[in-house]
Design a protein around this motif. Structure first.
Motif, PDB file in Angstrom:
ATOM      1  N   MET A   1      49.469  36.807  75.127  1.00 25.43           N
ATOM      2  CA  MET A   1      49.879  35.483  74.652  1.00 25.43           C
ATOM      3  C   MET A   1      48.788  34.446  74.906  1.00 25.43           C
ATOM      4  N   LEU A   2      48.030  34.610  75.989  1.00 28.20           N
ATOM      5  CA  LEU A   2      46.916  33.689  76.247  1.00 28.20           C
ATOM      6  C   LEU A   2      45.879  33.781  75.137  1.00 28.20           C
ATOM      7  N   THR A   3      45.585  35.006  74.703  1.00 23.22           N
ATOM      8  CA  THR A   3      44.620  35.181  73.611  1.00 23.22           C
ATOM      9  C   THR A   3      45.133  34.561  72.321  1.00 23.22           C
ATOM     10  N   LEU A   4      46.376  34.839  71.990  1.00 24.25           N
ATOM     11  CA  LEU A   4      46.959  34.294  70.767  1.00 24.25           C
ATOM     12  C   LEU A   4      46.991  32.767  70.818  1.00 24.25           C
ATOM     13  N   ALA A   5      47.399  32.221  71.952  1.00 22.73           N
ATOM     14  CA  ALA A   5      47.497  30.761  72.087  1.00 22.73           C
ATOM     15  C   ALA A   5      46.124  30.109  71.980  1.00 22.73           C
ATOM     16  N   ALA A   6      45.126  30.704  72.651  1.00 21.84           N
ATOM     17  CA  ALA A   6      43.776  30.131  72.600  1.00 21.84           C
ATOM     18  C   ALA A   6      43.243  30.132  71.169  1.00 21.84           C
ATOM     19  N   ALA A   7      43.427  31.243  70.452  1.00 24.94           N
ATOM     20  CA  ALA A   7      42.928  31.334  69.078  1.00 24.94           C
ATOM     21  C   ALA A   7      43.632  30.326  68.173  1.00 24.94           C
ATOM     22  N   ARG A   8      44.948  30.265  68.257  1.00 18.88           N
ATOM     23  CA  ARG A   8      45.705  29.340  67.408  1.00 18.88           C
ATOM     24  C   ARG A   8      45.402  27.889  67.769  1.00 18.88           C
ATOM     25  N   MET A   9      45.283  27.597  69.053  1.00 19.54           N
ATOM     26  CA  MET A   9      44.980  26.243  69.505  1.00 19.54           C
ATOM     27  C   MET A   9      43.616  25.784  68.980  1.00 19.54           C
ATOM     28  N   CYS A  10      42.727  26.759  68.786  1.00 20.53           N
ATOM     29  CA  CYS A  10      41.381  26.460  68.293  1.00 20.53           C
ATOM     30  C   CYS A  10      41.279  26.548  66.769  1.00 20.53           C
ATOM     31  N   GLY A  11      42.411  26.697  66.108  1.00 21.86           N
ATOM     32  CA  GLY A  11      42.433  26.646  64.658  1.00 21.86           C
ATOM     33  C   GLY A  11      42.136  27.945  63.938  1.00 21.86           C
ATOM     34  N   TYR A  12      42.173  29.065  64.634  1.00 23.89           N
ATOM     35  CA  TYR A  12      41.859  30.344  63.992  1.00 23.89           C
ATOM     36  C   TYR A  12      42.983  30.772  63.059  1.00 23.89           C
TER      37      TYR A  12
ATOM     38  N   GLY B   1      39.756  34.266  72.589  1.00 24.47           N
ATOM     39  CA  GLY B   1      40.484  33.486  71.594  1.00 24.47           C
ATOM     40  C   GLY B   1      39.621  32.379  71.023  1.00 24.47           C
ATOM     41  N   GLY B   2      38.864  31.708  71.894  1.00 31.68           N
ATOM     42  CA  GLY B   2      37.940  30.681  71.429  1.00 31.68           C
ATOM     43  C   GLY B   2      36.752  31.256  70.692  1.00 31.68           C
ATOM     44  N   GLU B   3      36.290  32.418  71.141  1.00 34.44           N
ATOM     45  CA  GLU B   3      35.141  33.063  70.501  1.00 34.44           C
ATOM     46  C   GLU B   3      35.461  33.471  69.073  1.00 34.44           C
ATOM     47  N   ILE B   4      36.618  34.092  68.869  1.00 36.49           N
ATOM     48  CA  ILE B   4      36.976  34.557  67.528  1.00 36.49           C
ATOM     49  C   ILE B   4      37.221  33.369  66.592  1.00 36.49           C
ATOM     50  N   ALA B   5      37.549  32.220  67.191  1.00 36.87           N
ATOM     51  CA  ALA B   5      37.774  31.007  66.391  1.00 36.87           C
ATOM     52  C   ALA B   5      36.485  30.228  66.144  1.00 36.87           C
ATOM     53  N   GLY B   6      35.361  30.726  66.663  1.00 34.77           N
ATOM     54  CA  GLY B   6      34.072  30.086  66.417  1.00 34.77           C
ATOM     55  C   GLY B   6      33.876  28.767  67.123  1.00 34.77           C
ATOM     56  N   GLN B   7      34.453  28.620  68.308  1.00 34.07           N
ATOM     57  CA  GLN B   7      34.355  27.352  69.034  1.00 34.07           C
ATOM     58  C   GLN B   7      32.999  27.193  69.726  1.00 34.07           C
ATOM     59  N   ASP B   8      32.697  25.947  70.100  1.00 34.03           N
ATOM     60  CA  ASP B   8      31.428  25.671  70.779  1.00 34.03           C
ATOM     61  C   ASP B   8      31.479  26.123  72.228  1.00 34.03           C
ATOM     62  N   ALA B   9      30.319  26.095  72.882  1.00 35.26           N
ATOM     63  CA  ALA B   9      30.195  26.626  74.235  1.00 35.26           C
ATOM     64  C   ALA B   9      31.088  25.889  75.223  1.00 35.26           C
ATOM     65  N   ALA B  10      31.192  24.566  75.089  1.00 33.55           N
ATOM     66  CA  ALA B  10      31.992  23.772  76.030  1.00 33.55           C
ATOM     67  C   ALA B  10      33.468  24.141  75.935  1.00 33.55           C
ATOM     68  N   THR B  11      33.953  24.355  74.718  1.00 35.20           N
ATOM     69  CA  THR B  11      35.353  24.730  74.536  1.00 35.20           C
ATOM     70  C   THR B  11      35.624  26.107  75.106  1.00 35.20           C
ATOM     71  N   LYS B  12      34.725  27.050  74.830  1.00 32.44           N
ATOM     72  CA  LYS B  12      34.910  28.410  75.345  1.00 32.44           C
ATOM     73  C   LYS B  12      34.846  28.435  76.871  1.00 32.44           C
ATOM     74  N   GLN B  13      33.988  27.592  77.453  1.00 29.83           N
ATOM     75  CA  GLN B  13      33.926  27.521  78.911  1.00 29.83           C
ATOM     76  C   GLN B  13      35.219  26.951  79.478  1.00 29.83           C
ATOM     77  N   ALA B  14      35.787  25.960  78.804  1.00 37.98           N
ATOM     78  CA  ALA B  14      37.057  25.377  79.249  1.00 37.98           C
ATOM     79  C   ALA B  14      38.172  26.409  79.211  1.00 37.98           C
ATOM     80  N   LEU B  15      38.201  27.210  78.153  1.00 39.76           N
ATOM     81  CA  LEU B  15      39.212  28.262  78.046  1.00 39.76           C
ATOM     82  C   LEU B  15      39.027  29.292  79.155  1.00 39.76           C
ATOM     83  N   PHE B  16      37.776  29.683  79.393  1.00 37.81           N
ATOM     84  CA  PHE B  16      37.479  30.624  80.477  1.00 37.81           C
ATOM     85  C   PHE B  16      37.939  30.057  81.814  1.00 37.81           C
TER      86      PHE B  16
END
Length: 332
Positions: free
Chosen positions: A59-70, A191-206
């Motif tokens: 669910m964390l993966t799904l939520a991160a991807a959807r939250m990032c617009g994937y 989730g952020g990576e598959i959504a193509g997010q920037d480094a700062a967003t992916k770090q925040a998710l991590f």
């Protein structure tokens, strides 16, 4: 407060918001855990996968991807991957710990045997890597491969630190970051990576996943000495298994000579008597280590919430913030 009886259940809110995605994930899990030549594989896997787990990590993966617009298909693959990795580690852990019960049911190694549990766990790891490759992203493969290695590293570190009174808080956190938080942080980051997010967003998710995972494990360890039946924990299991968790590490550090001798006999040497658990709990209360550990769990949950500060407002973000509070609800 029990997670199963709290008035607000963020994981259920997440499940409702992600219902269609979760259905797709469950379908993929059932398809990919099949084996044409070895029927024991789906038997063992289904025993654990369908045992009523909350599917928190996928669910964390799904939520991160959807939250990032994937809006593509591969967050389903990644969520199934995360669940396979988690299930594989549980199968292996139950063998290592000689466990007989998980989620209120007999463990796979008890129903079948250790060999089946280990080999089916290996099969699930292999399946997880097949799913990663299908996304076509080397970075996704890198994140989840590193997480898998870190989980194994954390488990081995825990073996070497077990029953060693010299184990420090720093080593404890390394173990927790390995065996638990690594998959939480990877689940969020991919989730952020598959959504193509920037480094700062992916770090925040991590960072959210890392802090949530640490808090989650500290709470679990704390409940071994201060929980109730309603929390689903068997009081004293960690003590009987001679695991040096944070409350005990702090009590050992504060111990006088008599107390040190007690910990040496019960944890280091493993010579335990009937009244020892009660005495251990009294020492934890004497030195305030249950309270200080509780404060640490709440602080890590706070770090998780703070990490999401850079993420734009979103209904799923609100649920993830609530989830961090929910993880520590049992010890407030």
């Amino acid at each position: 407060m029990s997670l199963d009886h709290a008035a607000t259940k963020p994981h259920e809110q997440l499940a409702a918001a992600l219902a269609d995605d979760l259905t797709a994930v469950n379908t993929m899990i059932r398809e990919r855990m099949a084996s044409e030549h070895a029927p024991r594989i789906p038997q063992v896997t289904a025993h654990l996968v369908e045992a009523g787990g909350k599917r928190l990590r996928p669910m964390l993966t799904l939520a991160a991807a959807r939250m990032c617009g994937y809006d593509g298909p591969y967050h389903i693959h990644l969520a199934a991957t995360v669940e396979f990795i988690h299930t594989a580690t549980l199968l292996h852990d139950d063998v290592v710990d000689e466990s007989r019960q998980r989620r209120g049911r007999p463990t796979a190694n008890l129903l079948w045997d250790n060999t089946s549990s280990v080999l089916v766990g290996d099969y699930l790891f292999a399946r997880s890597f097949q799913l990663m490759v299908e996304t076509g992203s080397l970075r996704v493969l890198d994140i989840l491969a590193n997480a898998s290695a870190t989980i194994a590293e954390g488990e081995v570190l825990q073996l070497t630190a077990a029953a060693d009174l010299a184990t420090t808080e720093e080593i404890y956190i390394k173990v927790v970051r390995g065996k638990t938080a690594a998959l939480f942080s990877a689940a969020m980051e991919v989730g952020g990576e598959i959504a193509g997010q920037d480094a700062a967003t992916k770090q925040a998710l991590f960072d959210y996943g890392d802090a949530l995972g640490v808090s989650f494990q500290i709470v679990d360890d704390l409940l071994d000495y201060g929980g109730t039946e309603a929390t689903g924990k068997n009081i004293g299991d960690d003590f009987r298994e001679r695991k040096l968790t944070l409350p005990v590490i702090r009590a050992v550090a504060a111990a006088d000579a008599d107390e040190r001798a007690f910990w040496d006999r019960t944890i280091q040497k493993g010579r335990q008597e009937d009244a020892d658990l009660d005495h251990a709990i009294s020492l934890l209360h004497r030195h305030g280590t249950l309270e200080s550990t509780r404060a640490d769990a709440i602080a890590w949950a706070g770090k998780a919430k703070d990490a999401l500060g850079v993420i734009p407002d979103h209904a799923l973000k609100t649920m993830l913030v609530d989830l961090a509070d929910y993880v520590v609800a049992r010890i407030r």
